[in-house]
Every structure is written in C-alpha cells, then in structure tokens.
Design a protein around this motif. Structure first.
Motif, PDB file in Angstrom:
ATOM      1  N   PHE A   1       0.833  -1.211   0.000  1.00 24.92           N
ATOM      2  CA  PHE A   1       0.000   0.000   0.000  1.00 24.92           C
ATOM      3  C   PHE A   1       0.866   1.258   0.000  1.00 24.92           C
ATOM      4  CE2 PHE A   1      -2.968  -3.115   1.961  1.00 24.92           C
ATOM      5  CZ  PHE A   1      -3.930  -3.099   0.949  1.00 24.92           C
ATOM      6  N   ALA A   2       1.924   1.244   0.794  1.00 22.52           N
ATOM      7  CA  ALA A   2       2.826   2.390   0.820  1.00 22.52           C
ATOM      8  C   ALA A   2       3.496   2.593  -0.536  1.00 22.52           C
ATOM      9  CB  ALA A   2       3.885   2.201   1.903  1.00 22.52           C
ATOM     10  N   SER A   3       3.875   1.496  -1.186  1.00 24.04           N
ATOM     11  CA  SER A   3       4.568   1.628  -2.468  1.00 24.04           C
ATOM     12  C   SER A   3       3.616   2.105  -3.563  1.00 24.04           C
ATOM     13  CB  SER A   3       5.242   0.315  -2.861  1.00 24.04           C
ATOM     14  OG  SER A   3       4.311  -0.728  -2.976  1.00 24.04           O
ATOM     15  N   LEU A   4       2.368   1.658  -3.536  1.00 19.86           N
ATOM     16  CA  LEU A   4       1.406   2.123  -4.537  1.00 19.86           C
ATOM     17  C   LEU A   4       1.075   3.601  -4.319  1.00 19.86           C
ATOM     18  CD1 LEU A   4      -0.964  -0.982  -4.649  1.00 19.86           C
ATOM     19  CD2 LEU A   4       0.536  -0.213  -6.493  1.00 19.86           C
ATOM     20  N   TYR A   5       0.793   3.945  -3.067  1.00 20.52           N
ATOM     21  CA  TYR A   5       0.485   5.348  -2.768  1.00 20.52           C
ATOM     22  C   TYR A   5       1.691   6.239  -3.086  1.00 20.52           C
ATOM     23  CZ  TYR A   5      -0.659   9.611  -0.256  1.00 20.52           C
ATOM     24  OH  TYR A   5      -0.903  10.919   0.049  1.00 20.52           O
ATOM     25  N   GLY A   6       2.874   5.811  -2.642  1.00 21.23           N
ATOM     26  CA  GLY A   6       4.067   6.621  -2.842  1.00 21.23           C
ATOM     27  C   GLY A   6       4.415   6.798  -4.304  1.00 21.23           C
ATOM     28  N   THR A   7       4.159   5.770  -5.120  1.00 16.54           N
ATOM     29  CA  THR A   7       4.425   5.894  -6.556  1.00 16.54           C
ATOM     30  C   THR A   7       3.623   7.036  -7.158  1.00 16.54           C
ATOM     31  OG1 THR A   7       4.982   3.550  -6.808  1.00 16.54           O
ATOM     32  CG2 THR A   7       4.236   4.705  -8.776  1.00 16.54           C
ATOM     33  N   VAL A   8       2.335   7.107  -6.812  1.00 19.41           N
ATOM     34  CA  VAL A   8       1.492   8.186  -7.348  1.00 19.41           C
ATOM     35  C   VAL A   8       1.919   9.536  -6.772  1.00 19.41           C
ATOM     36  CG1 VAL A   8      -0.857   9.048  -7.613  1.00 19.41           C
ATOM     37  CG2 VAL A   8      -0.436   6.587  -7.633  1.00 19.41           C
ATOM     38  N   ALA A   9       2.159   9.569  -5.470  1.00 21.68           N
ATOM     39  CA  ALA A   9       2.428  10.842  -4.800  1.00 21.68           C
ATOM     40  C   ALA A   9       3.715  11.500  -5.277  1.00 21.68           C
ATOM     41  CB  ALA A   9       2.482  10.625  -3.292  1.00 21.68           C
ATOM     42  N   LEU A  10       4.691  10.706  -5.735  1.00 22.41           N
ATOM     43  CA  LEU A  10       5.954  11.272  -6.188  1.00 22.41           C
ATOM     44  C   LEU A  10       5.895  11.849  -7.602  1.00 22.41           C
ATOM     45  CD1 LEU A  10       8.606   8.771  -4.789  1.00 22.41           C
ATOM     46  CD2 LEU A  10       8.402  11.193  -4.229  1.00 22.41           C
ATOM     47  N   LEU A  11       4.812  11.581  -8.314  1.00 20.07           N
ATOM     48  CA  LEU A  11       4.694  12.073  -9.684  1.00 20.07           C
ATOM     49  C   LEU A  11       4.136  13.485  -9.711  1.00 20.07           C
ATOM     50  CD1 LEU A  11       3.143   8.880 -11.345  1.00 20.07           C
ATOM     51  CD2 LEU A  11       5.561   9.522 -11.204  1.00 20.07           C
ATOM     52  N   ASP A  12       4.481  14.225 -10.769  1.00 19.40           N
ATOM     53  CA  ASP A  12       3.899  15.561 -10.882  1.00 19.40           C
ATOM     54  C   ASP A  12       2.445  15.439 -11.339  1.00 19.40           C
ATOM     55  OD1 ASP A  12       3.708  15.474 -13.737  1.00 19.40           O
ATOM     56  OD2 ASP A  12       5.735  16.237 -13.950  1.00 19.40           O
TER      57      ASP A  12
ATOM     58  N   ALA B   1     -11.078  11.554 -16.853  1.00 20.59           N
ATOM     59  CA  ALA B   1     -10.779  12.961 -16.575  1.00 20.59           C
ATOM     60  C   ALA B   1     -11.038  13.259 -15.100  1.00 20.59           C
ATOM     61  CB  ALA B   1     -11.649  13.864 -17.451  1.00 20.59           C
ATOM     62  N   GLY B   2     -10.302  14.211 -14.581  1.00 27.88           N
ATOM     63  CA  GLY B   2     -10.564  14.696 -13.236  1.00 27.88           C
ATOM     64  C   GLY B   2     -10.038  13.846 -12.111  1.00 27.88           C
ATOM     65  N   LEU B   3      -9.080  12.964 -12.388  1.00 24.05           N
ATOM     66  CA  LEU B   3      -8.478  12.192 -11.286  1.00 24.05           C
ATOM     67  C   LEU B   3      -7.772  13.144 -10.330  1.00 24.05           C
ATOM     68  CD1 LEU B   3      -7.013   9.173 -13.295  1.00 24.05           C
ATOM     69  CD2 LEU B   3      -8.870   9.072 -11.636  1.00 24.05           C
ATOM     70  N   PRO B   4      -7.934  12.942  -9.018  1.00 19.79           N
ATOM     71  CA  PRO B   4      -7.361  13.906  -8.065  1.00 19.79           C
ATOM     72  C   PRO B   4      -5.839  13.841  -8.005  1.00 19.79           C
ATOM     73  CG  PRO B   4      -8.323  12.024  -6.904  1.00 19.79           C
ATOM     74  CD  PRO B   4      -8.715  11.875  -8.349  1.00 19.79           C
ATOM     75  N   VAL B   5      -5.245  14.964  -7.678  1.00 21.95           N
ATOM     76  CA  VAL B   5      -3.807  15.036  -7.456  1.00 21.95           C
ATOM     77  C   VAL B   5      -3.511  14.562  -6.041  1.00 21.95           C
ATOM     78  CG1 VAL B   5      -1.801  16.551  -7.297  1.00 21.95           C
ATOM     79  CG2 VAL B   5      -3.494  16.877  -9.122  1.00 21.95           C
ATOM     80  N   VAL B   6      -2.541  13.662  -5.901  1.00 21.02           N
ATOM     81  CA  VAL B   6      -2.154  13.143  -4.599  1.00 21.02           C
ATOM     82  C   VAL B   6      -0.887  13.874  -4.152  1.00 21.02           C
ATOM     83  CG1 VAL B   6      -1.498  11.108  -3.281  1.00 21.02           C
ATOM     84  CG2 VAL B   6      -3.168  10.910  -5.153  1.00 21.02           C
TER      85      VAL B   6
END
Length: 498
Positions: free
Chosen positions: A175-186, A489-494
C-alpha cells in the motif's frame, strides 16, 4: 467481443513487481477474445534476449509476450535494449542491432534520437494492431530519471496512455509503495495513473478490503484486481531478481533418481532462460552456484552465457570455481558451456572488443580458440545432436574456432565436457532427453528423463494460466474502458505525504 482499439501502459512499483507477467496475461486474454494485440516495451535493460525470425535482438520477455499474443515477435516491440557489461557501461541495441557501448552519462546524449525511434515504433504497432499493451521499466517514480524517461511516464505522456500500476504484495509494504508511486509524480503524470493491480497475494482477499478502500480514498483510484500467488508460473525473466524467487524444488532432498544441476551464477549472467527447460523436467533439480562448494555434489555443472566473458572468467578463478571445474573434467564428471561459458572452456580468448583485455588464457578443457569481433552474430541456427533435431538461437561477439574433439551442435565435446554457442537448445525435447540421459549415465545416476514433457506445451500452458488469472481476477471491463477511452478525466492530485 466487440471491436476494441487503443493502448495501455503497465507500470510497476519496482523491478520484478509483475509488469511482464501482467502484460503477458493481458496479451493472452485479449488474443483469446479475438483481439489483434501486440506487446511493447520502449526500453528494456536485460541480459536475457532473443533473436527474431528476421535476425533482430529483443528482450526475452517481449518475445514471450508476443507468443502470448499469438503474433510474430518483431524488433519494434522492444526498440531499445540495454545490455549491461559492467556496473557503469551497457551495449545499446536499437531496433535489434547494437549501435554503441556507453556509460550512464553518455547514454543521455542518445536519448532524443531514441525518443524518436520509440515514438515511431509505437505508432507503427498501433497502426498494425487493434491493441498495444505497453510495459514500463523499473518504477515510474524514479524521479532522478524522469527528465529523460522514454519508457514510463515520459512514454505515457507522449502517447497519452492510461497507466495501471502493479505492486508485489509478497515483498511487503504494497500500500505504501502504490500510494508513494502516485504521490511522487507531478500532476500531469498523475492524471494518467488510472488504477492499481496487486500481485502475488496469498490468503483471503477479504482481508485486503479495508486497505483497498483506504487506498482508493487516499488516491481517488481503484484497485482493478488482486492476482493470487501461483507457484510455477515462470515467465521468461528480464533480470537476475528472478533467480532469487522461491522454486518448488527448493530444499528438495537428493536421491539416485534425481539429477542435480549446478549453474554458475556469473555476475553478468545472461540468457539463463536456457535452463528453464531443465526446471520443467521432473527429477531435475537446478540450483545456482556462487562458490566451489556449491559445485561439489552436482551431476552436471553448467557455465551459462555472460555479457562479460573475460571478467566473469576472472571471477570464476578468484572464487576457486575454475579449479573445481577443471578437476571435475579430469574425473569425467559432466560440464556444459553455453556461449560465454563455452568460450571460457576454450584454450585461449582474444578479446579487444568486449573487455579490451587482449589475449587471455581459457580453462583449456576444449580444443578451441576464441576471437572477439566487433560485429555481433545474431541468428536462428538449426542442426542435430544425439540423432535429434535442434532449433536454437545465437547472440555473441566471440567467434569460436574449434580445432578438434567430437562435434556437438556448432561446438565440440571432449569426454564429459560439452560446449556450444547455441542458446535454447535444451528447449528441444528429444535433444534434451538424450543429453540428460547421457549426463546421468556418466554421473552414475539412475535418472531417466520423462518421455512426455513438452517444453513448448508447458510454456503455452503457463501463458494460458496467465490469461486465466487476468480473466478471473482483474476487472476486465474497466481495463477495456481504459484501453479505449484513456484515463478518466478529473483524477485527483495526490500530494506527497497525503
């Protein structure tokens, strides 16, 4: 199934997370629905490669994914292949042909040209197939490499590809790796991340549901499926991480009816997929060896391919393994060398190309001399051995001049030592059985090869099993919508840190 067209990128939280397996499974599932589908990996770093019918070198995983899709493997399915020769230098193979030897910094100078090659290759595939399933490399969140990326989010942005991210729960921290992968992207990259797949789950899926719900709440993206752990589903691997995966025979006791094979695990081991066919034989136990002691009980020692023949030969000597192999040969105990391993068994090696070392003494177990040439030999040879037909492939710079011994494929045999530059020979069922029977006789074992094992049929069964896993455990309806319509469209920014 109605007509489907589009593309999708399968990314992963890490190397060996399951990208190749999910890509192959999607290709097989779509092909069974009547969809004309092709795999694509823009840039692959791997020492396991294959030769296409027209003589191009591509990653072994992409070759197998094409088999899963039921289409002929082509160079444009893996337009850029990097083959490491050391920790800092790699050979760059473009559209199936080597073009340069570069270090990590020099490679950046090639990126713009390669970006164009990648774009043209993907466009050609999309024009010729209904669906293209793209595979990323490593993790899309390697933020130090994002500026020059042509295989993960750089590709997704350029081609407007929806992305699913695969996480390996068997490693822990999924879960941390999936969340962190998204969160590190612009934000612009995040807009293409459409969902997650969890791989290698053992147990009741219900236990995951609170975590899946929380992940969806934090990211605004669903988990599109949970793939269960299945022992024995070994797709052709891209890197040596796969050698550390648990095997069904791990810790198996030895008996007289078991044939024990020790494969030398060179630092730059390549095309170790040659040994997959032995793993499929009942009663054959294959283990990887990194010390002289690991060779002691083996009935057969295999020196496999390597991207660094001279350096890995020095490593073999430093570890005392070279002396053990020479002693085995003197005692009439079986040794097989394949490609780089065959070159090591020769009397001498002259290498001004790969290592620049010049003249180097080989192990002297086979009457042959090796000279490295700048032009790489790529081919799909055919021949016979033990009265059986053999179809194989070859990828090498070293040219072996055989000066004696008994013919063996393109190489030779002296006593219980065999050498060949041909990869894939053991995938030929009749030849494999005859060779193993000879090894068992020389080793004094009671082992008899199984008469009905078909390596090609087992590979097809594995690909079908991957297609079944996709059909049974992924939200295929949601995946089809992504392929056709792209990321919602409209996926939230993490934000980093939530």
């Amino acid at each position: 199934m109605r007509a489907v067209s589009g593309a999708l990128l399968v990314a992963g939280t890490t190397s060996d997370a399951g990208k190749s397996v999910v890509t192959a499974g999607l290709c097989r599932w779509l092909a069974r629905q009547g969809v004309k589908v092709a795999p694509f990996k823009a840039q692959n770093m791997s020492l396991n490669s294959m030769v296409t019918a027209d003589g191009a070198e591509i990653g072994r995983a992409q070759y197998t994914q094409a088999l899963a899709a039921g289409v002929e493997p082509r160079a444009i399915m893996n337009p850029v292949l990097l083959k490491p020769g050391s920790d800092r230098r790699s050979q760059v193979v473009v559209l199936g042909r080597p073009v340069a030897e570069v270090d990590a910094l020099q490679y950046g100078a090639h990126k713009e040209r390669l970006r164009g090659v990648v774009a043209e290759s993907l466009a050609e595939l999309r024009a010729g197939y209904d669906v293209v399933i793209c595979e990323g490399a490593g993790s899309p969140a390697e933020i130090n490499l994002r500026a020059g990326d042509i295989v993960n989010m750089g590709l997704a942005r350029a081609a407007d590809l929806p992305v699913i991210v695969v996480g390996d729960i068997d490693r822990g921290g999924v879960f941390a790796s999936l969340y962190g992968t998204v969160a590190l992207l612009d934000p612009a990259d995040q807009a293409l991340i459409a969902g997650f797949v969890i791989n290698k789950f053992r147990g009741a899926v219900e236990l995951l549901e609170p975590g899946l719900d929380r992940l969806a709440g934090l990211t605004g993206r669903p988990t599109l499926g949970v793939l269960p752990w299945r022992m024995g589903l070994y797709l052709d691997s891209e890197d040596t991480l796969a050698l550390d995966a648990p095997r069904a025979d791990a810790g198996a006791p030895y008996g007289r009816q078991v044939l024990r094979v020790a494969v030398v695990r060179f630092p730059r081991i390549s095309n170790f997929t040659d040994l997959d066919a032995l793993n499929c034989e009942p009663g054959v136990v294959v283990r990887y060896a990194a010390s002289a002691g690991d060779l002691a009980e083996a009935d057969l020692v295999v020196l496999p391919g390597t991207r660094a023949t001279v350096a890995d030969l020095a490593w073999l000597r430093e570890r005392g393994m070279a002396g053990e192999i020479v002693r085995r040969a003197a005692e009439g105990r079986p040794v097989l060398g394949v490609c780089g391993g065959f070159q090591m068994l020769a009397r001498s090696i002259d290498d001004e190309v790969e290592s620049g070392a010049g003249a180097v003494e080989g192990l002297g177990l086979l009457p042959a001399r090796v000279v490295f040439q700048g032009e790489k030999t790529l081919g799909r040879p055919r021949g016979r051995a033990y009265g059986e037909p053999v179809a194989a492939y070859e990828i090498h710079h070293g040219i072996v001049d055989v000066e004696g011994g008994e013919p063996f494929l393109d190489g030779c045999r002296v006593g219980a030592v065999w050498g060949t530059t041909w990869h894939g020979a053991l995938e030929n069922d009749g030849f494999r059985r005859a060779f193993l029977a000879d090894v068992a006789r020389r080793a004094g074992r009671d082992f008899t090869p199984a008469p009905d094992v078909s390596f090609a049929a087992l590979r097809e069964a594995t690909l079908d099993a991957l297609g079944d896993l996709v059909e049974e455990h992924l939200d295929t309806g949601a995946i089809l919508r992504l392929i056709e319509e792209g990321a919602p469209a409209g996926l939230p920014v993490v934000p980093p840190g939530g």
